[in-house]
Design a protein around this motif. Structure first.
Motif, mmCIF file in Angstrom:
data_model
loop_
_atom_site.group_PDB
_atom_site.id
_atom_site.type_symbol
_atom_site.label_atom_id
_atom_site.label_comp_id
_atom_site.label_asym_id
_atom_site.label_seq_id
_atom_site.Cartn_x
_atom_site.Cartn_y
_atom_site.Cartn_z
ATOM 1 N N LYS A 127 0.831 -1.205 0.000
ATOM 2 C CA LYS A 127 0.000 0.000 0.000
ATOM 3 C C LYS A 127 0.866 1.255 0.000
ATOM 4 N N LEU A 128 1.897 1.282 0.849
ATOM 5 C CA LEU A 128 2.746 2.466 0.960
ATOM 6 C C LEU A 128 3.378 2.820 -0.378
ATOM 7 N N PHE A 129 3.844 1.798 -1.104
ATOM 8 C CA PHE A 129 4.516 2.033 -2.381
ATOM 9 C C PHE A 129 3.563 1.939 -3.573
ATOM 10 N N ASN A 130 2.273 1.801 -3.286
ATOM 11 C CA ASN A 130 1.270 1.732 -4.357
ATOM 12 C C ASN A 130 1.695 0.729 -5.427
ATOM 13 N N ALA A 131 2.003 -0.490 -4.953
ATOM 14 C CA ALA A 131 2.602 -1.504 -5.824
ATOM 15 C C ALA A 131 1.635 -2.047 -6.872
ATOM 16 N N GLY A 132 0.349 -1.831 -6.676
ATOM 17 C CA GLY A 132 -0.609 -2.251 -7.695
ATOM 18 C C GLY A 132 -1.018 -3.701 -7.569
ATOM 19 N N THR A 133 -1.974 -4.099 -8.394
ATOM 20 C CA THR A 133 -2.532 -5.448 -8.303
ATOM 21 C C THR A 133 -1.589 -6.522 -8.835
ATOM 22 N N ASP A 134 -0.569 -6.132 -9.596
ATOM 23 C CA ASP A 134 0.378 -7.123 -10.109
ATOM 24 C C ASP A 134 1.299 -7.644 -9.020
ATOM 25 N N PHE A 135 1.418 -6.898 -7.924
ATOM 26 C CA PHE A 135 2.288 -7.330 -6.827
ATOM 27 C C PHE A 135 1.509 -8.268 -5.909
ATOM 28 N N LEU A 291 14.175 -7.013 -8.092
ATOM 29 C CA LEU A 291 13.825 -5.639 -8.425
ATOM 30 C C LEU A 291 12.388 -5.568 -8.948
ATOM 31 N N PRO A 292 11.729 -4.412 -8.800
ATOM 32 C CA PRO A 292 10.412 -4.248 -9.429
ATOM 33 C C PRO A 292 10.480 -4.538 -10.921
ATOM 34 N N GLU A 293 9.382 -5.021 -11.469
ATOM 35 C CA GLU A 293 9.348 -5.353 -12.892
ATOM 36 C C GLU A 293 9.724 -4.135 -13.738
ATOM 37 N N PRO A 294 10.540 -4.332 -14.768
ATOM 38 C CA PRO A 294 10.901 -3.207 -15.635
ATOM 39 C C PRO A 294 9.666 -2.581 -16.273
#
Length: 309
Positions: A127-135, A291-294
């Motif tokens: 939530k803090l990083f607004n990672a989205g539904t893919d996370f 790492l987060p997805e490119p």
């Protein structure tokens, strides 16, 4: 499994290892001065099976560049000693360094594991990083999620996982033979204890977790995830014992009450800055060190939430 039963099992395991050298692990520590982190290679001398605990990926915050010099030292040690890595263990989702576990897994194999409450940490920081539904917030980035009191093996060595929340909700300690790898719960006796002010942290839980660890046999060897050289000490150190901590720890030795500890820890934490690498570390570590997805340009990005922490 009840807390008392898990502790009893851990204490019995430690006693068996103390009386039988064949049940004691061989331990090598690798100190990363840039992050004050100690990575451990723990292996069974009878079978050469090994676990790597709390590895470090090198990260330059001024440029965003990653490298693996610290991890390569671990690989060199493993290969030189003909070890077979079966576990890559994280004591928690670190806020001060980035894990090198995926890199080590690719080079050496082994299962990537962490405590099951990583799911709670993923939810908070997702939530803090607004990672989205893919996370995914289900721990699926890891091969295994340890539960409190769960047993495991490194070759012929016995291991037990203990849930020790407080620094974060997901902190675990891992007892292997007569040694306990306690993550960020506690530091050298002259430095004290970990902070408890990160999202999901709790000073009262931390006290209870530390006292749980300090109820293990006096001779239990404690291996720490960090050292910062307390004032007046010239050398880094990361091994102590339950007995030494109970007698000397400046924050939580015998006689310090829970309320006294909570008051001290709460007051002290208010004076501390956030770790330099907290933003990249947490975003990567909740993904199992990946790492987060490119994005569409092929570049991975670290987010910095403004005025949110």
């Amino acid at each position: 499994m009840s807390t008392d039963q898990a502790l009893a099992n851990a204490s019995q395991q430690i006693d068996r290892a103390r009386s039988d050298k064949g049940k004691r692990p061989t331990i090598a520590g690798f100190f990363d001065e840039a992050t004050n982190t100690i990575t451990y290679v723990v292996h069974d001398p009878a079978t050469n099976e090994a676990a790597i605990i709390d590895s470090v990926m090198d990260y330059a915050p001024n440029s965003g560049r990653t490298s693996f010099g610290s991890a390569d030292l671990v690989i060199e040690y493993v290969e030189t000693n003909n070890l077979k890595v079966t576990w890559l263990i994280e004591t928690h989702a670190h806020a001060d360094h980035i894990s090198a576990a995926p890199y080590l897994q690719e080079e050496l194999g082994g299962k990537l594991a962490i405590g099951k409450d990583i799911i709670r940490v993923q939810e908070v920081f997702g939530k803090l990083f607004n990672a989205g539904t893919d996370f995914e917030r289900d721990g699926s980035q890891f091969d295994h999620l340890f539960t409190d009191g769960e047993t495991f093996r490194i070759g012929e060595l016995e291991g037990i996982a203990l849930h020790v929340p407080g620094h974060t909700p997901a902190d675990m300690a891992f007892i292997v033979g007569d040694a306990a790898f306690v993550g960020d719960t506690i530091f050298m006796p002259d430095f004290g204890t970990a902070r408890a002010d990160f999202p999901g942290g709790d000073a009262r839980e931390l006290y209870q977790s530390i006292r749980r660890l300090l109820s293990l046999p006096d001779e239990t060897r404690l291996f720490l995830c960090h050292d910062y050289k307390a004032p007046g000490r010239d050398d880094y150190a990361w091994e102590t014992t339950v007995k030494q901590q109970r007698e000397e720890n400046v924050h939580v030795k015998d006689g310090v009450t829970e309320d006294e500890f909570v008051a001290m820890r709460t007051s002290r934490d208010k004076t501390l800055d956030m770790p330099t690498l907290i933003m990249p570390s947490v975003q990567v570590n909740i993904r199992g060190g990946r790492l987060p997805e490119p994005e569409e340009n092929g570049v991975s990005y670290i987010k910095i939430p403004v005025n949110a922490v």
